[in-house]
Design a protein around this motif. Structure first.
Motif, PDB file in Angstrom:
ATOM      1  N   LEU A  25      99.077  45.395  98.682  1.00 20.57           N
ATOM      2  CA  LEU A  25      99.860  46.404  97.967  1.00 20.57           C
ATOM      3  C   LEU A  25     101.337  46.041  98.025  1.00 20.57           C
ATOM      4  CD1 LEU A  25      97.964  49.467  99.425  1.00 20.57           C
ATOM      5  CD2 LEU A  25      97.839  48.667  97.065  1.00 20.57           C
ATOM      6  N   GLU A  26     101.969  46.070  96.866  1.00 24.38           N
ATOM      7  CA  GLU A  26     103.401  45.832  96.764  1.00 24.38           C
ATOM      8  C   GLU A  26     104.022  47.111  96.220  1.00 24.38           C
ATOM      9  OE1 GLU A  26     103.984  42.445  94.262  1.00 24.38           O
ATOM     10  OE2 GLU A  26     102.449  41.259  95.290  1.00 24.38           O
ATOM     11  N   VAL A  27     104.862  47.729  97.017  1.00 27.77           N
ATOM     12  CA  VAL A  27     105.468  48.996  96.614  1.00 27.77           C
ATOM     13  C   VAL A  27     106.962  48.783  96.415  1.00 27.77           C
ATOM     14  CG1 VAL A  27     105.919  51.391  97.267  1.00 27.77           C
ATOM     15  CG2 VAL A  27     103.720  50.331  97.831  1.00 27.77           C
ATOM     16  N   HIS A  28     107.442  49.160  95.236  1.00 28.98           N
ATOM     17  CA  HIS A  28     108.853  49.048  94.900  1.00 28.98           C
ATOM     18  C   HIS A  28     109.508  50.414  95.047  1.00 28.98           C
ATOM     19  CE1 HIS A  28     106.954  45.621  92.905  1.00 28.98           C
ATOM     20  NE2 HIS A  28     108.119  45.023  92.953  1.00 28.98           N
ATOM     21  N   SER A 222     110.780  55.901  90.565  1.00 28.76           N
ATOM     22  CA  SER A 222     111.612  55.488  91.693  1.00 28.76           C
ATOM     23  C   SER A 222     110.777  54.996  92.864  1.00 28.76           C
ATOM     24  CB  SER A 222     112.539  56.623  92.134  1.00 28.76           C
ATOM     25  OG  SER A 222     111.836  57.801  92.382  1.00 28.76           O
ATOM     26  N   ILE A 223     109.472  55.165  92.793  1.00 27.48           N
ATOM     27  CA  ILE A 223     108.552  54.438  93.665  1.00 27.48           C
ATOM     28  C   ILE A 223     107.319  54.113  92.833  1.00 27.48           C
ATOM     29  CG2 ILE A 223     107.569  56.579  94.605  1.00 27.48           C
ATOM     30  CD1 ILE A 223     107.069  55.035  97.227  1.00 27.48           C
ATOM     31  N   ARG A 224     106.909  52.877  92.848  1.00 30.56           N
ATOM     32  CA  ARG A 224     105.752  52.460  92.050  1.00 30.56           C
ATOM     33  C   ARG A 224     105.039  51.333  92.780  1.00 30.56           C
ATOM     34  NH1 ARG A 224     110.652  51.215  89.471  1.00 30.56           N
ATOM     35  NH2 ARG A 224     110.962  49.014  88.971  1.00 30.56           N
ATOM     36  N   ALA A 225     103.747  51.246  92.550  1.00 32.15           N
ATOM     37  CA  ALA A 225     102.921  50.322  93.317  1.00 32.15           C
ATOM     38  C   ALA A 225     102.277  49.281  92.411  1.00 32.15           C
ATOM     39  CB  ALA A 225     101.834  51.096  94.070  1.00 32.15           C
ATOM     40  N   ASP A 226     102.183  48.057  92.923  1.00 31.71           N
ATOM     41  CA  ASP A 226     101.369  47.010  92.318  1.00 31.71           C
ATOM     42  C   ASP A 226     100.165  46.808  93.224  1.00 31.71           C
ATOM     43  OD1 ASP A 226     103.415  46.757  90.500  1.00 31.71           O
ATOM     44  OD2 ASP A 226     104.252  44.935  91.389  1.00 31.71           O
ATOM     45  N   VAL A 227      98.974  46.779  92.623  1.00 32.31           N
ATOM     46  CA  VAL A 227      97.734  46.687  93.389  1.00 32.31           C
ATOM     47  C   VAL A 227      97.114  45.306  93.184  1.00 32.31           C
ATOM     48  CG1 VAL A 227      95.407  47.613  93.689  1.00 32.31           C
ATOM     49  CG2 VAL A 227      97.320  49.169  93.195  1.00 32.31           C
ATOM     50  N   ASN A 247     102.704  48.377  88.325  1.00 37.05           N
ATOM     51  CA  ASN A 247     103.389  49.649  88.064  1.00 37.05           C
ATOM     52  C   ASN A 247     102.448  50.851  87.967  1.00 37.05           C
ATOM     53  OD1 ASN A 247     105.881  48.319  88.025  1.00 37.05           O
ATOM     54  ND2 ASN A 247     105.747  47.919  85.836  1.00 37.05           N
ATOM     55  N   VAL A 248     101.625  51.018  88.973  1.00 40.22           N
ATOM     56  CA  VAL A 248     100.763  52.190  89.052  1.00 40.22           C
ATOM     57  C   VAL A 248     101.616  53.332  89.615  1.00 40.22           C
ATOM     58  CG1 VAL A 248      98.605  53.103  89.942  1.00 40.22           C
ATOM     59  CG2 VAL A 248      98.823  50.654  89.497  1.00 40.22           C
ATOM     60  N   ASN A 249     101.698  54.441  88.891  1.00 35.55           N
ATOM     61  CA  ASN A 249     102.732  55.425  89.239  1.00 35.55           C
ATOM     62  C   ASN A 249     102.218  56.808  89.608  1.00 35.55           C
ATOM     63  OD1 ASN A 249     101.965  56.284  86.756  1.00 35.55           O
ATOM     64  ND2 ASN A 249     103.944  56.018  85.753  1.00 35.55           N
ATOM     65  N   SER A 250     101.049  56.877  90.225  1.00 33.36           N
ATOM     66  CA  SER A 250     100.610  58.127  90.845  1.00 33.36           C
ATOM     67  C   SER A 250      99.638  57.766  91.962  1.00 33.36           C
ATOM     68  CB  SER A 250      99.945  59.071  89.845  1.00 33.36           C
ATOM     69  OG  SER A 250      98.623  58.665  89.545  1.00 33.36           O
ATOM     70  N   LEU A 251      99.543  58.655  92.953  1.00 34.40           N
ATOM     71  CA  LEU A 251      98.657  58.387  94.085  1.00 34.40           C
ATOM     72  C   LEU A 251      97.205  58.331  93.627  1.00 34.40           C
ATOM     73  CD1 LEU A 251     100.292  60.743  96.741  1.00 34.40           C
ATOM     74  CD2 LEU A 251     100.618  58.277  96.461  1.00 34.40           C
ATOM     75  N   ARG A 252      96.839  59.248  92.752  1.00 34.77           N
ATOM     76  CA  ARG A 252      95.475  59.262  92.233  1.00 34.77           C
ATOM     77  C   ARG A 252      95.162  57.958  91.508  1.00 34.77           C
ATOM     78  NH1 ARG A 252      93.469  61.359  87.201  1.00 34.77           N
ATOM     79  NH2 ARG A 252      91.228  61.828  87.301  1.00 34.77           N
ATOM     80  N   SER A 253      96.141  57.452  90.769  1.00 35.44           N
ATOM     81  CA  SER A 253      95.911  56.224  90.014  1.00 35.44           C
ATOM     82  C   SER A 253      95.799  55.003  90.913  1.00 35.44           C
ATOM     83  CB  SER A 253      97.030  56.027  88.987  1.00 35.44           C
ATOM     84  OG  SER A 253      96.951  57.008  87.974  1.00 35.44           O
ATOM     85  N   ILE A 275      87.193  35.022  87.864  1.00 37.52           N
ATOM     86  CA  ILE A 275      88.319  35.939  87.752  1.00 37.52           C
ATOM     87  C   ILE A 275      89.572  35.169  87.366  1.00 37.52           C
ATOM     88  CG2 ILE A 275      89.763  37.607  88.974  1.00 37.52           C
ATOM     89  CD1 ILE A 275      86.913  38.555  88.461  1.00 37.52           C
ATOM     90  N   LEU A 276      90.280  35.654  86.371  1.00 39.45           N
ATOM     91  CA  LEU A 276      91.535  35.053  85.960  1.00 39.45           C
ATOM     92  C   LEU A 276      92.658  35.634  86.817  1.00 39.45           C
ATOM     93  CD1 LEU A 276      93.007  33.253  83.830  1.00 39.45           C
ATOM     94  CD2 LEU A 276      93.280  35.337  82.462  1.00 39.45           C
ATOM     95  N   GLN A 277      93.465  34.762  87.419  1.00 38.68           N
ATOM     96  CA  GLN A 277      94.612  35.255  88.182  1.00 38.68           C
ATOM     97  C   GLN A 277      95.679  35.696  87.188  1.00 38.68           C
ATOM     98  OE1 GLN A 277      95.737  33.156  91.743  1.00 38.68           O
ATOM     99  NE2 GLN A 277      97.908  33.493  91.358  1.00 38.68           N
ATOM    100  N   GLU A 278      95.916  37.001  87.150  1.00 41.27           N
ATOM    101  CA  GLU A 278      96.780  37.544  86.107  1.00 41.27           C
ATOM    102  C   GLU A 278      97.351  38.886  86.542  1.00 41.27           C
ATOM    103  OE1 GLU A 278      94.465  38.591  82.666  1.00 41.27           O
ATOM    104  OE2 GLU A 278      92.920  39.589  83.868  1.00 41.27           O
ATOM    105  N   THR A 279      98.369  39.342  85.828  1.00 42.07           N
ATOM    106  CA  THR A 279      98.807  40.719  85.961  1.00 42.07           C
ATOM    107  C   THR A 279      98.018  41.564  84.966  1.00 42.07           C
ATOM    108  OG1 THR A 279     100.570  40.501  84.307  1.00 42.07           O
ATOM    109  CG2 THR A 279     101.141  40.000  86.583  1.00 42.07           C
ATOM    110  N   ARG A 280      97.824  42.832  85.316  1.00 41.90           N
ATOM    111  CA  ARG A 280      97.070  43.722  84.446  1.00 41.90           C
ATOM    112  C   ARG A 280      97.803  45.051  84.331  1.00 41.90           C
ATOM    113  NH1 ARG A 280      92.083  41.930  83.090  1.00 41.90           N
ATOM    114  NH2 ARG A 280      91.310  44.022  82.610  1.00 41.90           N
ATOM    115  N   HIS A 281      97.569  45.748  83.218  1.00 43.27           N
ATOM    116  CA  HIS A 281      98.182  47.041  82.959  1.00 43.27           C
ATOM    117  C   HIS A 281      97.176  48.145  83.281  1.00 43.27           C
ATOM    118  CE1 HIS A 281     101.516  45.057  81.056  1.00 43.27           C
ATOM    119  NE2 HIS A 281     100.766  44.537  80.103  1.00 43.27           N
TER     120      HIS A 281
END
Length: 506
Positions: A25-28, A222-227, A247-253, A275-281
């Motif tokens: 987890l990367e949290v900004h 102002s806080i967002r997570a990359d999973v 940029n997942v922006n809720s705890l539920r998400s 699996i392709l190493q990639e970023t996903r939305h």
């Protein structure tokens, strides 16, 4: 089969039968400094586009950056709160790749020399059979960097660049101080992986708020997570190829994104694919991820030391001074207050889940009992917030006002039913609780003359109930009390009404 991704999702239990998940987890965290990371531009959220910019954050030739000392202090405080080591010497680097919303086309960040490293956070998750269990999440690093601007894609159906007619860029956010907190691979979580991810981000957010370094509002970014998520064959050891959901922006998400990616990865692997190493939305509305940008290898970015900034070398004395100012850890604080308040695990979990923990704490500090504070915030206030689609903290009623209303209930100036009307007045901005009681005529009637007359009317109107009370069935008095309360629009002193009824009939 998921039509949007052409992947057959595997049942969650079947995923665990064949694979071991690994998460990262990367949290900004956007810091709440008054000015940006390397210039004097303001950081106020919601300003008119491109009004909070200058030559430095626009990357104009000749503009020189200067490090924001408050941001460095905040970074150290975050590192200390995460049990990290604080570097004696660190520096910034230029992270190069194409940034459509970063005018200088590189991000000033930290690469191999972060300000904080080698830490951990103990995360509490619900345990089977009740209570909680603790899972340690190890922290790789927490480093300083700057945020990018924001692109707005116009004309498409999804708000993304695909299908858009044109794009607009707002550079107000470019250069806002960020701390990126990166975990080490989280192994052994198995079926608890989604819950651990959610709990980690939730506790991290609480910690950030307690430190006072950010408002940590996920709805404002102002806080967002990359999973990061990968699967490896069960019990085989090692790590699979990872995907990074941005940029997942809720705890539920966060929880949903981990679960979805586990099911998607398994679907690809079970079908013989790779699996392709990639970023996903992440798509909040549909609960799925879609492909973003391929990341072919670990050298996806190009770094070199930032030549325009001197290294940062926090003295050990400064670090220890900051350590002495650290607030109580929110998890420790919750456990302490739960014991002091006498809340059960379920009561505490509901209080936290409703976003009312801090509100209850402040209400108790203002003089209310813990149970009274919890009653108002989790019943009446939570209902109002839900009905209006408003955050419970933004209703317009303060903890001090809730405590004041409860004090008026305790003094028998009003009762619970009338208190709800006082809250209506507070939300409508009609003044203080006492002013609202006066203006609306809400005070409880305790005058024996008025109450006695109402009691006599109720007895005369309900002779069968009166006879039961005369025969010793005192519980029947409730019906007469209800009749009096209805007659007096809820403003009768119920205890005194009961006494008057029994005086007349027993």
């Amino acid at each position: 089969m998921n039509a949007a991704t052409d992947v057959t999702l595997v049942d969650f239990d079947d995923v665990l039968a064949s694979y071991d998940p690994a998460m990262g987890l990367e949290v900004h965290v956007e810091l709440n400094t008054v000015t940006k990371m390397f210039c004097g531009c303001p950081t106020v959220f919601g300003g008119e586009p491109n009004t909070q910019v200058c030559p430095t954050c626009l990357g104009l030739p000749g503009a020189m950056p200067v490090v924001n000392a408050k941001a460095v202090e905040s970074a150290i405080r975050i590192g200390l709160a995460l049990n990290c080591e604080i570097a004696e010497w660190c520096r910034f680097a230029r992270k190069n790749y194409f940034y459509p919303d970063m005018p200088k086309n590189f991000q000033t960040s930290q690469y191999d020399e972060p300000i904080a490293f080698e830490g951990y956070m103990d995360v509490d998750i619900p345990a089977e059979g009740g209570g909680t269990e603790t899972f340690r999440v190890e922290i790789e690093r927490a480093h300083m960097e700057e945020d990018t601007g924001k692109s707005l894609h116009v004309g498409g159906a999804t708000g993304r660049i695909h299908g858009a007619d044109h794009s607009l860029v707002d550079y107000n956010r470019a250069g806002i101080p960020l701390i990126e907190i990166v975990t080490k691979p989280i192994l052994g979580a198995r079926e608890k992986a989604p819950a651990i991810a959610k709990a980690y981000v939730a506790q991290l957010r609480e910690l950030i708020v307690a430190l006072g370094v950010s408002d940590a509002r996920m709805d404002q970014g102002s806080i967002r997570a990359d999973v990061n998520l990968s699967l490896a064959p069960k019990d085989a050891g090692g790590l699979g190829t990872r995907s990074e959901t941005k940029n997942v922006n809720s705890l539920r998400s966060v929880e949903r994104a981990v679960r979805y990616e586990m099911q998607r990865h398994a679907g690809v692997l079970d079908a013989g694919g790779s699996i392709l190493q990639e970023t996903r939305h992440w798509h909040e509305d549909t609960g799925i991820t879609t492909s973003g940008r391929e990341k072919s290898d670990a050298e996806d970015y190009r770094y070199f030391p930032e030549p325009d900034l001197v290294p940062v070398a926090p003295s050990r004395e400064w670090v220890e001074e900051l350590r002495a100012t650290m607030p109580e850890n929110p998890t420790v604080k919750k456990a302490r207050l739960q014991a002091e308040w006498g809340f059960t695990d379920l009561e505490m979990r509901d209080t936290v889940g409703a976003g009312a923990f801090g509100l209850v704490e402040e209400t108790v500090a203002a003089g209310a009992t813990p149970q009274a504070a919890r009653k108002w915030w989790l019943s009446d206030m939570a209902r109002r917030a839900n009905e209006s689609g408003t955050d419970i903290a933004d209703l317009g009623v303060s903890p001090a006002q809730v405590a004041e209303v409860q004090a008026l209930v305790d003094a028998k100036t009003i009762n619970d039913k009338l208190a709800r009307q006082v809250f209506d007045g507070l939300i409508a901005g009609e003044g203080t609780p006492e002013e609202i009681i006066e203006a609306r005529g809400l005070a409880v009637v305790s005058d024996d003359g008025a109450l006695g007359a109402a009691v006599d009317v109720a007895i005369a109107a309900n002779p069968d109930v009166a006879d039961k009370i005369r025969d010793g069935k005192v519980a029947a008095a409730g019906a007469l009390i209800g009749a009096v309360m209805k007659e007096m629009k809820g403003q009768a002193d119920a205890a005194r009404v009961r006494e008057l009824i029994l005086e007349r009939l027993t």
